[in-house]
Design a protein around this motif. Sequence first.
Motif, short mmCIF file in Angstrom:
data_model
loop_
_atom_site.label_atom_id
_atom_site.label_comp_id
_atom_site.label_asym_id
_atom_site.label_seq_id
_atom_site.Cartn_x
_atom_site.Cartn_y
_atom_site.Cartn_z
N GLU A 68 0.81 -1.21 0.00
CA GLU A 68 0.00 0.00 0.00
C GLU A 68 0.85 1.28 0.00
O GLU A 68 0.57 2.22 -0.74
N ASP A 69 1.91 1.31 0.83
CA ASP A 69 2.75 2.51 0.89
C ASP A 69 3.45 2.78 -0.45
O ASP A 69 3.50 3.91 -0.92
N ARG A 101 0.98 4.03 -3.00
CA ARG A 101 0.67 5.43 -2.77
C ARG A 101 1.78 6.33 -3.31
O ARG A 101 1.52 7.32 -3.99
N LYS A 102 3.05 5.97 -3.02
CA LYS A 102 4.18 6.78 -3.48
C LYS A 102 4.23 6.86 -5.01
O LYS A 102 4.45 7.93 -5.58
N CYS A 136 1.73 6.37 -7.13
CA CYS A 136 0.57 7.12 -7.63
C CYS A 136 0.73 8.63 -7.40
O CYS A 136 0.36 9.44 -8.26
N GLU A 137 1.31 9.01 -6.26
CA GLU A 137 1.58 10.43 -6.00
C GLU A 137 2.55 10.99 -7.04
O GLU A 137 2.37 12.11 -7.52
#
Length: 155
Positions: free
Chosen positions: A60-61, A64-65, A67-68
């Motif tokens: 998940e982390d 997220r990174k 996608c950011e």
Amino acid sequence: ERHYTQENLYTHPSIQALVKHINLRHSCGFVRMILIEDVIRDVYKWVPQDVYFGIPLFCEDLNRKVCENIQLFNLFSEHNLVTLSKKNRELALKLLDFIAETNSRGRGREGMQEEEADEEEGGEGGSIVDYGSIPLPTHSVAWPKGCDLPISVFS
């Protein structure tokens, strides 16, 4: 090389070489790095373990990174996609050139492998490697902590 951390690993020379040679600026994904010890010199050095393209689904982390960074660098813009397509074609052509060059090495007269030509002449074998004699891996490498290994997100 222990001074590299999760926050500054993207500045590592290996990562910078990957960015340059396989055009990571227009792609999304991450590079997994491992810290290996040179016991003879008693030093540690970071080396790339793998390059992953795309959006990771297993962590998940990391997801997220990546996608950011896709949003931050506008990677899905038309301009970027055109550039990515062009750079991928250039990389594919370089790969085909490398394959052709590698396949043409070791050719003796009239397309024979050097070792075949040497055997005909009674000489030693050439530089051709018999890949069938190299044992295949018998164990998988598993990382019990999942995505806790150092990575550098390149999107």
